[in-house]
Design a protein around this motif. Structure first.
Motif, PDB file in Angstrom:
ATOM      1  N   UNK A 275     -36.824  -2.758  24.106  1.00 24.53           N
ATOM      2  CA  UNK A 275     -38.292  -3.044  23.781  1.00 24.53           C
ATOM      3  C   UNK A 275     -38.883  -2.988  25.287  1.00 24.53           C
ATOM      4  N   UNK A 276     -40.140  -2.793  25.343  1.00 24.43           N
ATOM      5  CA  UNK A 276     -40.787  -2.730  26.531  1.00 24.43           C
ATOM      6  C   UNK A 276     -40.955  -4.054  27.357  1.00 24.43           C
ATOM      7  N   UNK A 277     -41.414  -4.971  26.826  1.00 25.36           N
ATOM      8  CA  UNK A 277     -41.361  -6.266  27.269  1.00 25.36           C
ATOM      9  C   UNK A 277     -40.115  -7.001  27.706  1.00 25.36           C
ATOM     10  N   UNK A 278     -38.918  -6.892  26.954  1.00 23.54           N
ATOM     11  CA  UNK A 278     -37.836  -7.391  27.322  1.00 23.54           C
ATOM     12  C   UNK A 278     -37.308  -6.516  28.562  1.00 23.54           C
ATOM     13  N   UNK A 279     -37.509  -5.263  28.497  1.00 21.30           N
ATOM     14  CA  UNK A 279     -36.894  -4.499  29.557  1.00 21.30           C
ATOM     15  C   UNK A 279     -37.490  -4.662  30.946  1.00 21.30           C
ATOM     16  N   UNK A 425     -26.657   7.809  16.678  1.00 16.74           N
ATOM     17  CA  UNK A 425     -26.755   9.114  17.427  1.00 16.74           C
ATOM     18  C   UNK A 425     -27.786   9.183  18.629  1.00 16.74           C
ATOM     19  N   UNK A 426     -28.719   8.318  18.573  1.00 17.25           N
ATOM     20  CA  UNK A 426     -29.774   8.240  19.602  1.00 17.25           C
ATOM     21  C   UNK A 426     -29.735   6.676  20.354  1.00 17.25           C
ATOM     22  N   UNK A 427     -30.055   7.101  21.765  1.00 16.89           N
ATOM     23  CA  UNK A 427     -29.999   5.620  22.581  1.00 16.89           C
ATOM     24  C   UNK A 427     -31.428   4.944  22.432  1.00 16.89           C
ATOM     25  N   UNK A 428     -31.314   3.691  22.366  1.00 12.33           N
ATOM     26  CA  UNK A 428     -32.870   3.029  22.087  1.00 12.33           C
ATOM     27  C   UNK A 428     -33.130   1.962  23.350  1.00 12.33           C
ATOM     28  N   UNK A 429     -32.329   1.906  24.562  1.00 16.54           N
ATOM     29  CA  UNK A 429     -32.528   1.219  25.467  1.00 16.54           C
ATOM     30  C   UNK A 429     -33.636   1.386  26.396  1.00 16.54           C
ATOM     31  N   UNK A 430     -34.188   0.637  26.851  1.00 13.67           N
ATOM     32  CA  UNK A 430     -35.065   0.766  28.141  1.00 13.67           C
ATOM     33  C   UNK A 430     -36.480   1.436  27.660  1.00 13.67           C
ATOM     34  N   UNK A 431     -37.477   1.807  28.452  1.00 11.02           N
ATOM     35  CA  UNK A 431     -38.744   2.396  27.972  1.00 11.02           C
ATOM     36  C   UNK A 431     -38.585   3.423  27.235  1.00 11.02           C
ATOM     37  N   UNK A 432     -37.850   4.712  27.536  1.00 12.57           N
ATOM     38  CA  UNK A 432     -37.822   6.016  26.884  1.00 12.57           C
ATOM     39  C   UNK A 432     -36.948   5.590  25.656  1.00 12.57           C
ATOM     40  N   UNK A 433     -36.098   4.549  25.679  1.00 14.68           N
ATOM     41  CA  UNK A 433     -35.347   4.450  24.457  1.00 14.68           C
ATOM     42  C   UNK A 433     -36.283   4.004  23.265  1.00 14.68           C
ATOM     43  N   UNK A 434     -37.114   2.971  23.568  1.00 14.97           N
ATOM     44  CA  UNK A 434     -38.120   2.254  22.921  1.00 14.97           C
ATOM     45  C   UNK A 434     -39.198   3.410  22.071  1.00 14.97           C
ATOM     46  N   UNK A 435     -39.515   4.280  22.931  1.00 10.05           N
ATOM     47  CA  UNK A 435     -40.029   5.374  22.355  1.00 10.05           C
ATOM     48  C   UNK A 435     -39.461   6.156  21.310  1.00 10.05           C
TER      49      UNK A 435
END
Length: 496
Positions: A275-279, A425-435
């Motif tokens: 998530x953006x806020x948590x990152x 199969x997809x990374x979800x961490x960080x700003x790009x990961x949230x997108x």
């Protein structure tokens, strides 16, 4: 076995766990493991948990001292990724047989296997895992490892977590104890600096830590050791010289974080990169801990500038998805840090969370969920497959986010599903990961296949009634004969 019992009791008596502190002395000795139901899946044994934590250390040889099935059932059970060495993807086992057990050949076979790995691969370390069989027959794993280390000139680390001692979560913590006792602090780095940190409980699933590390690099923050995701043995051995630490999954390695703070004065906090806020909050807390440890305060300003820049980019990318996803309902069936971090991330873009599981979550995780959702009715300890199916078939959620075990429940209910657990199969961490997470949810919900599978089957539709032309007498006789053969009606030849 006496030393193993002492380690288990020490792990159960975890001062850094708020839930554990609230128990009395008797209850504290029992730990957090629930009694197992005979015939039910236990969710993994202690050996499995230890292997999960340590196998992502990529340049180490992981040797299972056990019959072949123990390694076959546990190999590569996490989707961790490596940026370099691939030795961890090679499966090593002593492959004990009944004859080895009867003749007492286990320790000899283990020593021989260590020598063969040393000669063939030359790793910096070999981790040795006993399992139920070798623990019960009394093989002295620690003595063999000590002798092999002296003989071959490399680190041979015993990971004493046989499956019968407890649950997978207990194995996670015993793996942390093995690192504390045999690895961390054994090497002194010559490049320690004021901006070195450790990331604990991060597994680099689908390479998602690689979406976060560039942010830290831009701030001049060096990850001394990421344990265990994409880790190297030397980095972990030098981890005691970090200035601060971030705990990603406290359920697994809270004991490691606490004892590193006690021994080497490394402060830690628990955060999330989902998530953006948590990152953004995680980056702020890392910078603040470093400043408290003596780093230049100017890093705080650079951190805020980076956060403002990255958040603006991420929100701009997400703007196109908001009209399509706002008001959509998500059911989250996972646990641990994802039980609250992903919830917060989804709510940021207007998605409604109709429920989240807390089966593997700590007390702190549950408190965070309550603060985010403001409603205890959306929190459930666990949901059986029939209950999950009923909720989805009644269209109370537009998509299910869970692990692979429940995907077929969603598919049977004709509901979109997205993998959020370690098999993803997809990374979800960080700003790009949230997108990327939002993009995958949008693709799943908007997939046209769901409109098709929800339509009635052709054979369930009533055919249109059409006016039939009058039949001749011969056609009528033929029709009666066909119906008699199929058993649909009794023949009537009165007019023939």
């Amino acid at each position: 076995m006496s030393s193993l019992r002492a380690k288990i009791q020490d792990v159960f008596n975890e001062p850094a766990c708020e839930q554990n502190r609230d128990k009395d002395a008797k209850a504290r000795k029992k730990g957090c493991s629930k009694p197992l139901t005979p015939g039910a899946a236990a969710g993994g044994c202690a050996f499995d948990g230890a292997k999960i934590v340590l196998q992502p250390i990529t340049d180490v040889a992981h040797l299972i001292h056990a019959p072949l099935a123990c390694e076959g059932n546990s190999w590569d059970n996490r989707g961790a990724a490596s940026s370099g060495p691939t030795l961890w993807r090679t499966s090593f086992t002593t492959d004990l047989t009944e004859l080895d057990v009867v003749m007492g050949q286990g320790e000899r076979k283990l020593f021989k296997a260590i020598r063969e790995i040393k000669e063939a691969y030359g790793p910096p370390a070999i981790f040795v895992y006993p399992t139920c069989v070798t623990a019960l027959i009394g093989d002295d794993i620690e003595a063999v490892c000590k002798r092999a280390a002296e003989k071959f000139g490399l680190a041979v680390v015993p990971v004493n977590a046989p499956g019968f001692v407890g649950s997978k979560n207990l194995g996670n913590k015993l793996a942390g104890e093995a690192l504390l006792e045999h690895v961390i602090g054994t090497v002194e780095p010559d490049d320690a600096g004021p901006y070195d940190i450790n990331i604990l409980g991060e597994f680099n699933l689908s390479g998602e830590f690689w979406l976060v590390k560039p942010l830290l690099d831009r701030l001049g923050i060096r990850v001394r050791a990421c344990i265990p995701g994409d880790a190297r043995y030397f980095d972990i051995a030098c981890a005691h010289r970090a200035q601060a630490a971030m705990m990603v999954c406290s359920t697994a390695l809270i004991n490691l974080a606490r004892k590193m703070e006690q021994r080497w004065g490394i402060p830690f906090f628990e955060g999330s990169f989902y998530g953006i806020t948590d990152t953004s909050e995680a980056l702020r807390q890392i910078s603040q801990l470093l400043v408290k440890k003596g780093a230049d305060p100017e890093i705080l300003g650079r951190t805020e500038a980076l956060i403002a820049e990255e958040e603006a980019i991420a929100w701009k990318k997400l703007a196109g998805y908001r009209p399509r996803l706002e008001g959509k309902r998500v059911l989250l069936n996972t646990g641990g840090v994802k039980s609250w971090s992903v919830v917060h991330a989804l709510m940021e873009i207007g998605i409604e969370v109709v429920g989240t599981s807390v089966k593997k979550s700590t007390v702190e995780d549950k408190e965070r969920i309550k603060q985010i959702l403001k409603d205890d009715n959306h929190i459930f300890e666990q949901m059986a497959a029939p209950e999950l199916y009923a909720m989805l078939s009644e269209h109370k959620a537009d998509i299910l986010l869970s692990g692979g075990r429940t995907q077929f429940v969603a598919l049977k209910a004709k509901t979109p599903w997205l993998d959020i657990n370690q098999e993803r199969q997809h990374p979800y961490a960080g700003y790009d990961g949230m997108v990327e997470l939002v993009r995958q949810i949008d693709l799943a919900i908007q997939n046209p296949i769901w409109c098709q599978v929800r339509e009635p089957a052709p054979w369930d539709c009533q055919p249109a009634v059409r006016e039939e032309l009058p039949r001749t007498k011969s056609e009528t006789v033929t029709l009666h004969a066909v119906q008699e053969f199929s058993g649909t009606t009794a023949p009537d030849f009165g007019e023939c």
